[in-house]
Design a protein around this motif. Structure first.
Motif, mmCIF file in Angstrom:
data_model
loop_
_atom_site.group_PDB
_atom_site.id
_atom_site.type_symbol
_atom_site.label_atom_id
_atom_site.label_comp_id
_atom_site.label_asym_id
_atom_site.label_seq_id
_atom_site.Cartn_x
_atom_site.Cartn_y
_atom_site.Cartn_z
ATOM 1 N N GLN A 71 0.838 -1.131 0.149
ATOM 2 C CA GLN A 71 -0.004 -0.112 0.162
ATOM 3 C C GLN A 71 0.770 0.950 0.071
ATOM 4 N N GLY A 75 0.484 2.342 -3.820
ATOM 5 C CA GLY A 75 -0.800 2.833 -3.541
ATOM 6 C C GLY A 75 -2.223 1.890 -3.897
ATOM 7 N N GLY A 76 -1.810 0.592 -3.755
ATOM 8 C CA GLY A 76 -3.209 -0.249 -3.909
ATOM 9 C C GLY A 76 -3.235 -1.611 -3.483
ATOM 10 N N ARG A 82 -7.252 -6.219 0.229
ATOM 11 C CA ARG A 82 -8.041 -5.394 1.587
ATOM 12 C C ARG A 82 -8.927 -6.076 2.328
ATOM 13 N N GLN A 123 -5.920 1.738 7.676
ATOM 14 C CA GLN A 123 -7.019 1.444 7.117
ATOM 15 C C GLN A 123 -8.022 2.569 6.406
ATOM 16 N N PHE A 126 -6.328 4.678 3.631
ATOM 17 C CA PHE A 126 -6.371 3.959 2.140
ATOM 18 C C PHE A 126 -7.631 3.853 1.547
ATOM 19 N N LYS A 127 -8.838 3.745 2.576
ATOM 20 C CA LYS A 127 -10.118 3.826 2.208
ATOM 21 C C LYS A 127 -10.418 5.115 1.547
ATOM 22 N N LYS A 129 -8.462 7.493 0.446
ATOM 23 C CA LYS A 129 -7.088 7.806 -0.503
ATOM 24 C C LYS A 129 -6.574 9.023 0.218
ATOM 25 N N GLN A 131 -3.387 10.038 1.142
ATOM 26 C CA GLN A 131 -1.921 9.807 0.979
ATOM 27 C C GLN A 131 -1.101 10.017 2.238
ATOM 28 N N ILE A 134 -1.733 7.773 4.912
ATOM 29 C CA ILE A 134 -1.259 6.398 4.366
ATOM 30 C C ILE A 134 0.272 6.401 4.708
ATOM 31 N N GLY A 138 1.588 4.303 7.566
ATOM 32 C CA GLY A 138 2.585 3.251 7.026
ATOM 33 C C GLY A 138 3.870 2.999 7.655
#
Length: 275
Positions: A71, A75-76, A82, A123, A126-127, A129, A131, A134, A138
């Motif tokens: 992630q 980024g995905g 998920r 979570q 990233f749900k 978006k 950044q 994240i 992260g």
């Protein structure tokens, strides 16, 4: 004494299913006339042991770290990844409830507690978006999922002192008194609503674990499903409250009345719960 019972794969699967159903509102389930609070030291140890095993067996450090790093890097996560992340996080949450319920300190060890919080924030990030979040959470998770921290966390979780039966029952009763105080208010802020849900979620985790170990315990099954119905209703409502806050429709901090059906269920729970 730090050796924990080993449970069968079937028992773990029952717990997985019970937890997975905890957001499903079963409209027709009721409660026994009086909820029986009695338990034994063996129940407390067994419940914690199953929750610990459920966390230990459910994933590896490398698997979770791989999801976090993927992630972070591109980024995905796929839909399947998920879902995998969601289920790993649910194992953390269930064990955190267990630590709050059964441990003498009624709280999770710091590193474990922080990891659980950061997994949730990551979570959310990233749900939505986000950044910046994240990257922030992260990077924190990379540290918290490093081998030295992981070993420290695992050791601390296996060396938890259990609460006595008397104080465990008293703790659960205090939770219900806190709930009583909260819902005595005609209107609740978003935070107060969330506090109510946390109490319900923790209680449902107890009965989920109990009925997973002993499927013949019909009262545990009944109370679990009743609480899960409340949990499901509150989860949907909380999602709406967060969405309204983000959309600028209604601030999360603005008090709002509880839905009549929800209040009725909570009041029935309190009426049947020996305080």
């Amino acid at each position: 004494m730090n050796r924990w019972n080993k449970f069968s794969a079937e028992t773990e699967q029952r717990l997985f299913t019970a937890i997975d159903e905890d957001d499903i509102a079963d409209e027709h389930v009721s409660l026994p006339d009086t909820i029986n609070l009695q338990c034994t030291e063996e129940n407390i140890r067994a419940n914690y042991g199953l929750c610990l095993q459920y966390w230990e067996d459910g994933f590896t450090r490398a698997e979770l770290l791989r999801l976090v790093l993927k992630q972070l890097r591109n980024g995905g996560l796929s839909k399947q990844e998920r879902m995998q992340y969601k289920y790993i996080r649910s194992r953390y949450k269930h064990l955190r409830f267990a630590l709050r319920l059964y441990s003498r300190k009624h709280k999770a060890p710091l590193w474990f507690a922080k990891t659980t919080v950061f997994l949730g924030r990551f979570q959310d990030a990233f749900k939505n978006k986000n950044q910046e979040h994240i990257n922030f959470y992260g990077k924190l998770l990379r540290v918290y999922l490093s081998i030295p921290v992981w070993m420290l966390v695992r050791y601390s979780l296996r060396h938890i002192r259990m609460e006595s039966v008397k104080d465990f029952i008293a703790y659960r009763q205090q939770q219900m008194r806190d709930l009583q105080t909260l819902i005595a208010k005609p209107q609740l802020t978003g935070r107060e609503f969330h506090d109510v849900r946390k109490i319900i979620s923790q209680q449902v985790s107890y009965y989920d674990t109990l009925r997973s170990i002993d499927p013949a315990n019909h009262e545990a099954q009944q109370v679990s499903r009743f609480l899960a119905a409340i949990n499901g209703i509150m989860g949907d409502k909380h999602d709406d409250m967060v969405a309204d806050d983000l959309a600028g429709v209604k601030a999360y901090s603005d008090p709002a009345p509880l839905d009549a059906d929800l209040r009725q269920r909570l009041e029935l729970l309190l009426a049947r719960y020996p305080l």
